[in-house]
Scaffold this active site. Structure first.
Site, mmCIF file in Angstrom:
data_model
loop_
_atom_site.group_PDB
_atom_site.id
_atom_site.type_symbol
_atom_site.label_atom_id
_atom_site.label_comp_id
_atom_site.label_asym_id
_atom_site.label_seq_id
_atom_site.Cartn_x
_atom_site.Cartn_y
_atom_site.Cartn_z
ATOM 1 N N ARG A 959 0.848 -1.186 0.000
ATOM 2 C CA ARG A 959 0.000 0.000 0.000
ATOM 3 C C ARG A 959 0.890 1.246 0.000
ATOM 4 N NH1 ARG A 959 -3.710 -0.282 4.805
ATOM 5 N NH2 ARG A 959 -4.775 -1.868 3.558
ATOM 6 N N ARG A 1028 -1.910 6.526 9.624
ATOM 7 C CA ARG A 1028 -1.872 6.033 8.243
ATOM 8 C C ARG A 1028 -2.142 7.172 7.258
ATOM 9 N NH1 ARG A 1028 -4.442 -0.088 8.419
ATOM 10 N NH2 ARG A 1028 -3.218 -0.843 10.197
ATOM 11 N N LYS A 1093 -4.078 1.024 14.936
ATOM 12 C CA LYS A 1093 -3.992 1.956 13.822
ATOM 13 C C LYS A 1093 -4.682 3.271 14.158
ATOM 14 C CE LYS A 1093 -7.845 -0.573 11.718
ATOM 15 N NZ LYS A 1093 -8.228 -1.446 10.604
ATOM 16 N N LYS A 1095 -6.279 6.835 12.157
ATOM 17 C CA LYS A 1095 -6.682 7.358 10.852
ATOM 18 C C LYS A 1095 -7.180 8.791 10.968
ATOM 19 C CE LYS A 1095 -7.908 2.794 9.040
ATOM 20 N NZ LYS A 1095 -8.951 1.959 8.385
ATOM 21 N N CYS A 1315 -14.591 -3.604 -0.324
ATOM 22 C CA CYS A 1315 -13.183 -3.887 -0.040
ATOM 23 C C CYS A 1315 -12.716 -5.042 -0.920
ATOM 24 C CB CYS A 1315 -13.005 -4.223 1.434
ATOM 25 S SG CYS A 1315 -13.715 -5.826 1.889
ATOM 26 N N CYS A 1321 -7.196 -11.180 0.798
ATOM 27 C CA CYS A 1321 -7.231 -10.718 2.181
ATOM 28 C C CYS A 1321 -7.342 -11.899 3.141
ATOM 29 C CB CYS A 1321 -8.393 -9.750 2.398
ATOM 30 S SG CYS A 1321 -8.507 -9.171 4.111
ATOM 31 N N CYS A 1360 -15.248 -8.829 5.812
ATOM 32 C CA CYS A 1360 -15.093 -9.129 7.230
ATOM 33 C C CYS A 1360 -15.564 -7.919 8.018
ATOM 34 C CB CYS A 1360 -13.638 -9.469 7.559
ATOM 35 S SG CYS A 1360 -12.566 -8.019 7.655
ATOM 36 N N CYS A 1364 -13.205 -1.963 6.149
ATOM 37 C CA CYS A 1364 -12.351 -1.134 5.299
ATOM 38 C C CYS A 1364 -13.151 -0.249 4.342
ATOM 39 C CB CYS A 1364 -11.387 -2.015 4.503
ATOM 40 S SG CYS A 1364 -10.159 -2.838 5.529
#
Length: 1463
Positions: A959, A1028, A1093, A1095, A1315, A1321, A1360, A1364
């Site tokens: 990414r 991120r 994470k 964001k 996603c 994934c 899932c 995302c």
């Protein structure tokens, strides 16, 4: 001469065949029909259901072969395909017209030099003799058509048997004289009008719908007729009966002429009362003597009626009709020619004068359905129709795109009206190609002859110049086609010297000729047909489709035939061969097609398209085809390659391997050709992949590891043995099993821990104690690494054997009792553990401890049940009273991995050098996330590789960090190139406004990262427990404000980047100073980095295209009064999407507005929020580690106060703002100055080339000329930005060329997002990107039905619950739970201002449609003005509104009558 016992025409013809031929082949009709020639007794007769192949095989050794055909409709379509190999051989084909209809038999007239017709039995006998002698002398195929008879009173005068063979073998008695005619027969060397019929008389003019073939050389045609006349005179001398090609009956000056082809007799007695009507009967159909024909047509004739005994013809005009038209077209006055049909003879009465009179009354120009005689009793055939499956157009679209108007699919279904049902057969098409290529060669010779004639060239200087250029460029598609456009207007049909060239004019252009072999609509090419194509050397391309799915390959008897065809063709040595799969590598398909077309000779392309599932109730979807293709290619079943023998002559490698794996047969071929060794020398790193030795390397590494484990085992045999086997997908069961093993060792047990499937089932009986630990996957299924064991157990149970007697066992299962809330689904809870416990007992094993079950819904999760179960294990093994003095080792968590990584180094550099596996160490897999890299594997083929003893097909996702989603055209081109060279040739525009590559193998990781950095981009902090990629609104209305916002986003991203030098050391080879003398230091993150994470998004009202509330931190831009400059931001904090199914400790949350700050203060606030989360986030439980949980745990006010303390100032009151949408606005938009923007719809962000949508190529071409920038949107689309006004026409042209300007999509599709999910994934539980378009296809039909096609409804899907694609703020969303099963959510806010809520805990695709149909209907009928779908579902009582993240589960499952309990 004697009157013999033959009483039928078929007996007489069969007798001649048996006496005259070296070999007689009786073409067996389909059952229950029987052959007409069964009474013939001859040793040389062979019965065959494939007579064409039989004739071809015996052709070289036979003096004369004869084929007897009883049922033309069954035999002739297959026979025609072999005619090109037989037409210049001594072969006679006797065709008995059993149904009185000549239509099938006359199809042969298009393909052979001689065609005879007999209307009576005696004539059939005589012409059988003539045909046999003619074929032997001229060494050409002769077709004889006759009618079988069944009249016992009929007597045929036959030639004695001993005279037949001498007659056939006798030398030519009537040689052709110097003037070209036998015995001075009064014909003409040149026809009256310069037209000849050639093989069968006509040029094929598709533009006018006329079906016939181009003429051969006129001289050759007359030689054929002269040969016929010579043999007919020989036959006359033998049988004393004249055999005339054309017979006239009637007065000398008739006004009407009937041209008869059929049994009906129209004699002088019938015509006498009419006085001015004559009849012309034809027995020689090919070559048709035009001069003879004209000589027999009196000059007084002004009307000609052509009557043929056929029930129908596939085109408007028959070949005979066109012959007559051609013959009389230059007569003055020109007669009217009318077409009609002739009925069969059904009684002795025949045709009467009255019948003819009635015909004449109807026979006027443009007459339709003109008929004479009785009606046909046979059923009329319905027009043939062929339906090509939509999947197969994937390849034909590519052909059309590449070759345009030059493309000729020789067996295309649109040829059926011309040639009948056989038109689609590849063998038939091959014969047509050969004829057409011969005609083009004839055209070349004619042009060369013209150019050598100085008198002609001087009369046509312009034409001569163009023809000279054409001769030199005839095989160059571009030049020859351009010259053709200039040549054709200069050709004249009236000038006799140019007529031959004119009749062949259609061959001036250089066509790309293709034949398609498909099981669905074009009868597949058999082995003999393929051999014929290859051996012929014909310059034609064969596209052979294999539609058998990989998973059904064993049940298909022909599954290997097409794959083997490629190897067979390669062994021939002079054939271009390619194996392609459009759903695997679109670019390779393009390359193979182009190379095949350039190759001078036969090309065979094997194309994989696995869509035929015999038991399926509906056509296979694209997703299913894609999965089957991936399995076949990645397992090596369908390798991708190209073999071009022409390269070998240039000293180049002819074989190109385009996939990673090949099978043994192909490998053996390459070894024989010594190309595999050359390939390995050129690219040593490919050796393992090419020959499949990667699996051997892996096995060797595993064997070494097993030996080490065994050695360790021997050192621990002093305690009681315990084997711990686990099956785990997510890692929970694995951790528990390893914990059990560690605790067992501290008690003195000899413990081994491994997965279910790594332990042979047969060895279970040899183990005294085994503890099984298993989690639950999908719909109560065992995890991936335990499925083989479950299969073996089921197989043993089915046999009824007690194979595990002596084994003592205990099972602990992990599950979630709320994962499947519906009563009918309750049995899925902990199903693998329960099933395993019961089935082991059935096999004779004995429990040493009762079944233990761990439930995620318990206070301590699975630990609650585990704490009860573990003591039972120790008690059974007699170690429950052992005192444990040493502390139990602490479980390794992400926090340990981070602190031990030496500032994100780990052992990544060493792992990259390890070629024994395609993976990295598990701990390094956690650290690479901080570098923007995720380790994955191809889950579509995981099971297949496991069965082959191979490790998973590991690949990596990369990414890019690209704040604000802005890149230059040069950077776009670099990304495109990296995807093509290092990835899976596609790349993804993500919901975080950046690029993502998939399928990058380990050895390509470092070159890919380096290439990204050379493009002035990087990947650091694109993933991991750090800040991120910072999002920024893509296309706000305020240009100046957006510029300042983008600058802020980019600067903030730089300020929050990790400072470790590990990234540059590992990927860019920048070494540490003075051998580690200078230590790394993370001033903001520290050595632990963040708990999870982080964001950030920057939004510009009124567009919430970044979903600002769904981020940990959001900045909502506030502009000045003139909306020219940025004053500051309203700050939000606490948003986040990820949850865990059924775990109510996890939930989505929207950010709270904290207040307003200036631009400079915003940087400080971002750092203060980040460090507050760093110091207060939950590092014990990653599922509760996000900022949203920290705020709810600390309390909003306390958290805000801490942020203000760290910042050193307080928030101001929030400024007013308004959002009205979070979707993209497509099409053209005016920017400031002369700049313009165009937003392109890229479904789910996947940039790739596919049939009909060459988006990747199109965007590459745009990037080559674009002067502005590209902006990626958070909804996975693309803005071609800052286009100068003068460049708009150029950009528009490219957009149109590659269909990127197509915005004709439903509002639902334009507002959707998904996603990646399967196959890459590792967290995916269900399909997403590959399935959402399929679902939308169905839902948008419902929308269109109720008038909502253009209404925007925000629909999102993820594979899932990590979210995302931000599903929890969509109006309707689907979150994957297991393959094909989703959680359904409703009620989100249209502009991202409100969370949705669970409406159904588990729905399938079918159930989704059943739920949405009435809901959408109500919305269409009952919505308020401007009311959005999400708002409507709340007002209509379907779902309750979600007011905060903590209340997300409250009132889930629907409201009132729509409620279903989800608890």
């Amino acid at each position: 001469m004697s009157a013999t016992s033959s009483t039928s025409s078929q007996a007489a013809v069969g007798r001649i065949a048996a006496l005259a031929s070296t070999l007689v082949v009786d073409a067996l009709p389909r059952l229950p029909l029987k052959t007409l020639f069964a009474s013939i007794n001859a040793a040389r007769i062979r019965c065959s259901s494939d007579p064409g192949s039989t004739l071809v095989r015996n052709n070289a050794n036979a003096e004369l072969q004869t084929l007897l055909v009883s049922t033309p409709r069954d035999v002739l379509p297959d026979l025609i395909t072999h005619i090109p190999a037989l037409q210049h051989s001594s072969v006679v084909i006797h065709v008995a017209v059993t149904n009185d209809d000549l239509v099938d038999a006359l199809a042969l007239r298009l393909h052979v030099p001689f065609v005879l017709y007999s209307s009576t039995s005696q004539q059939a006998h005589d012409q059988a003799l003539l045909a046999s002698r003619l074929s032997r002398l001229e060494k050409k195929a002769v077709v004889h058509i006759f009618h079988p008879t069944f009249d016992e009173n009929e007597h045929i005068i036959e030639i004695e048997a001993d005279k037949v063979l001498p007659f056939i073998r006798a030398e030519q008695h009537h040689p052709i004289t110097s003037n070209g005619h036998a015995n001075g027969t009064n014909g003409h060397a040149n026809s009256v009008n310069g037209l000849t019929n050639g093989v069968n008389g006509h040029h094929l003019d598709m533009a006018h719908g006329l079906a016939s073939l181009a003429p051969a050389n006129p001289k050759d045609n007359h030689l054929l007729f002269d040969a016929y006349e010579s043999v007919s005179l020989d036959t006359l001398a033998l049988v004393r009966r004249a055999l005339r090609p054309i017979t006239y009956t009637g007065p000398s000056n008739p006004s009407t002429l009937l041209v008869i082809l059929g049994q009906a007799v129209i004699d002088g007695k019938c015509l006498a009362p009419l006085q001015d009507v004559g009849a012309l009967s034809i027995t020689l159909l090919s070559p048709l003597a035009i001069p003879k024909l004209l000589a027999r047509i009196p000059l007084s004739v002004n009307r000609i009626i052509v009557l043929e005994q056929i029930s129908s013809w596939p085109t408007k005009y028959t070949p005979l009709f066109l012959d007559i038209v051609s013959a009389v077209q230059h007569r003055e006055p020109r007669p009217n020619v009318i077409s009609g049909s002739l009925g069969p003879v059904v009684d002795a009465k025949g045709i009467t004068t009255t019948d003819v009179q009635k015909l004449l009354l109807k026979a006027v120009p443009q007459s339709k359905s003109l008929h004479l005689g009785s009606s046909f009793s046979i059923p009329q055939r319905a027009p043939a129709t062929v339906e090509i499956p939509s999947h197969e157009t994937a390849y034909t679209k590519i052909l059309s795109m590449l070759f345009g108007d030059r493309l000729v699919i020789e067996n295309a279904p649109d040829r059926i009206p011309v040639y009948g049902e056989i038109a689609t057969r590849p063998e038939f098409a091959l014969s047509r190609v050969q004829v057409e290529l011969e005609e083009r060669d004839e055209l070349v010779r004619a042009v060369q002859a013209f150019l050598q004639d100085e008198k002609r060239t001087s009369s046509y200087p312009d034409l001569s110049s163009l023809l000279t250029k054409w001769i030199l460029a005839k095989d160059d598609s571009t030049q020859s086609n351009s010259l053709t456009e200039q040549i054709l207007p200069l050709l004249s049909d009236d000038e006799s010297t140019l007529h031959h060239i004119h009749t062949l004019r259609r061959h001036f252009s250089h066509s790309s000729r293709w034949i398609i072999g498909s099981d669905a609509w074009s009868y597949d090419l058999g082995a003999s047909g393929l051999h014929h194509l290859i051996a012929s050397g014909t310059n034609v391309n064969l596209l052979l489709l294999d539609t058998t799915p990989y998973t059904l390959r064993e049940s298909s008897p022909n599954a290997r035939n097409k794959k083997d065809a490629g190897l067979y063709a390669m062994n021939h040595g002079d054939v271009f061969v390619a194996s392609v799969a459009v759903y695997s590598s679109y670019g390779q398909v393009l390359q193979a097609f182009v190379e095949a077309e350039k190759f001078n000779g036969p090309s065979v392309i094997l194309a994989y398209l696995p869509y035929e599932f015999p038991l399926a109730t509906e056509p296979a979807g694209a997703l299913q085809v894609l999965k089957e293709t991936k399995l076949a290619v990645d397992a090596g079943y369908w390798p991708l390659y190209r073999w071009d023998p022409s390269k070998e002559r240039l000293g180049q490698e002819p074989f190109s391997l385009d996939s990673e794996v090949i099978k043994a047969e192909l490998e053996a071929f390459l070894d024989r050709q010594n190309h595999l060794s050359q390939l390995v020398r050129n690219a040593p790193e490919m050796a393992s992949e090419v020959v499949g030795s990667l699996g051997q390397n892996l096995k060797e590494a595993r064997r070494k590891k097993a030996q080490e484990s065994y050695a360790a085992l021997l050192n621990s045999l002093d305690g009681p043995p315990l084997h711990v086997l686990y099956a785990s997908d997510g890692g929970a069961a694995e951790k528990l099993a390893k914990r059990l093993g560690a605790r067992g060792k501290t008690r003195g047990l000899a413990v081994r821990v491994q997965t279910f499937d790594s332990f042979p089932f047969a060895d279970l009986a040899n183990e005294p104690y085994i503890a099984f630990v298993t989690s639950t996957a999908g719909q109560g299924e065992p995890p991936q690494n335990g499925r083989d064991t479950f299969k073996a157990i089921n197989a043993a149970i089915s046999k009824g054997d007690k194979v595990l007697t002596g084994l003592k066992y205990s099972v602990f299962g992990l599950g979630d009792s709320h994962y499947w809330p519906r009563p009918e689904d309750k049995h899925y809870y902990n199903r693998p553990g329960k099933d395993l416990d019961a089935k082991l007992a059935l096999l004779g094993a004995e429990r040493f401890a009762d079944l233990g079950l761990g439930d995620d819904q318990e206070a301590d999760g699975p630990q609650t049940g585990y704490k009860t179960w573990e003591p039972l294990v120790w008690k059974a093994l007699g170690v429950d009273n052992v005192e444990i003095l040493e502390a139990e080792p602490e479980a390794i968590t992400n926090e340990h991995i981070k602190i031990a990584s030496n500032f994100l180094r780990g052992t990544i550099a060493e792992g990259l050098l390890d070629t024994s596996t395609g993976a990295l160490a598990p701990t390094d897999g956690q650290i690479t996330k901080f570098h923007g890299i995720y380790e994955q594997d191809d889950r579509d083929i995981r099971e297949e590789r496991k069965e082959q003893g191979l490790e998973p097909a590991y690949g990596f996702m990369i990414r890019v960090r690209m704040p604000g989603g802005v890149c230059t055209p040069a950077q776009w081109l670099a990304i495109d190139r990296i995807a093509e060279e290092r990835g899976n040739s596609t790349f993804k525009l993500t919901t975080r406004q950046t690029f993502q590559f998939h399928g990058v193998i380990k050895r390509h990781l470092k070159p890919s990262i380096q290439a990204i950095n050379r493009a002035l981009l990087d990947t650091i902090a694109a993933c991991g427990d750090v800040n991120r990629n910072v999002l920024c609104s893509s296309m706000p209305a305020l240009k100046n404000v957006h510029t300042e916002m983008y600058t802020f986003a980019k600067t903030l991203s730089e300020r929050l980047m990790p400072r470790t030098t590990a990234y540059h050391e590992i990927w860019l080879d920048k070494k540490m100073v003075a051998g580690d003398a200078v230590k790394d230091f993370e001033p903001m993150y520290g050595p632990y980095y963040l708990p999870r994470k982080f964001k950030i998004a920057v939004a510009c009202p009124p567009h919430n295209d970044v979903d600002v509330f769904a981020n940990d931190v959001g900045f909502i831009a506030i502009a000045d009064k003139d909306e020219q400059h940025l004053l500051g931001f309203n700050v939000t904090a606490g948003g986040g999407m990820g949850v865990t199914h059924s775990n109510k400790k996890t939930y989505p949350r929207l950010g709270d507005v904290f207040g307003f700050v200036t631009v400079e203060q915003a940087y400080i606030i971002a750092e203060s929020i980040l460090t507050t989360q760093r110091d207060n986030g939950n590092r014990q439980d990653r599922k509760n580690a996000r900022l949203k949980y920290t705020i709810d745990r600390m309390g909003l006010d306390v958290f805000k106060a801490e942020v203000e303390r760290r910042a050193g100032f307080k928030f101001q009151s929030a400024r007013p703002f308004t959002f009205d949408s979070n979707v993209d606005y497509f099409g053209w938009h005016k920017g400031t100055g002369d700049k313009h923007h165009f937003t392109v719809f890229i479904e789910n962000g996947r940039v790739q080339d596919e049939p009909g949508k060459d988006f990747k190529t199109g965007l590459r071409e745009i990037a080559k000329v674009h002067k502005g920038t590209f902006r990626l949107t958070c909804n996975q689309h693309l803005i071609i930005a800052d286009i100068p006004e003068k460049e708009i026409p150029r950009i528009k042209e490219l957009l149109k060329k590659y269909k990127l300007d197509n915005l004709d999509f439903s509002g639902l599709r334009l507002s959707s997002s998904a996603c990646v999910a399967f196959p890459t994934c590792g967290l995916a539980m269900a399909e997403s990107e590959r399935y959402l378009p399929v679902l939308i296809d169905k839902v948008e039909r419902i929308c269109e039905e109720y008038g909502l096609r253009n209404d925007s409804i925000v629909m999102r899907m993820t594979g899932c619950p990590n979210g995302c694609a931000r599903p929890y703020v969509a109006e309707v969303a689907f979150v994957g739970k297991s393959p094909g099963v989703y959680v359904m959510l409703l009620g989100g806010g249209y502009y991202g201002q409100r969370l949705n809520k669970i409406y159904r805990e588990s729905v399938t695709g079918h159930e989704i449609l059943e739920i949405l149909r009435p809901m959408i209907k109500r919305y269409a009928l009952e919505r308020l003005e401007g009311e959005r779908f999400g708002d409507f579902t709340i007002r209509a009582g379907y779902i309750a509104p979600t007011t905060s993240g903590k209340e997300w589960y409250d009132r889930a499952g629907g409201e009132g009558e729509y409620h279903i309990d989800t608890a």
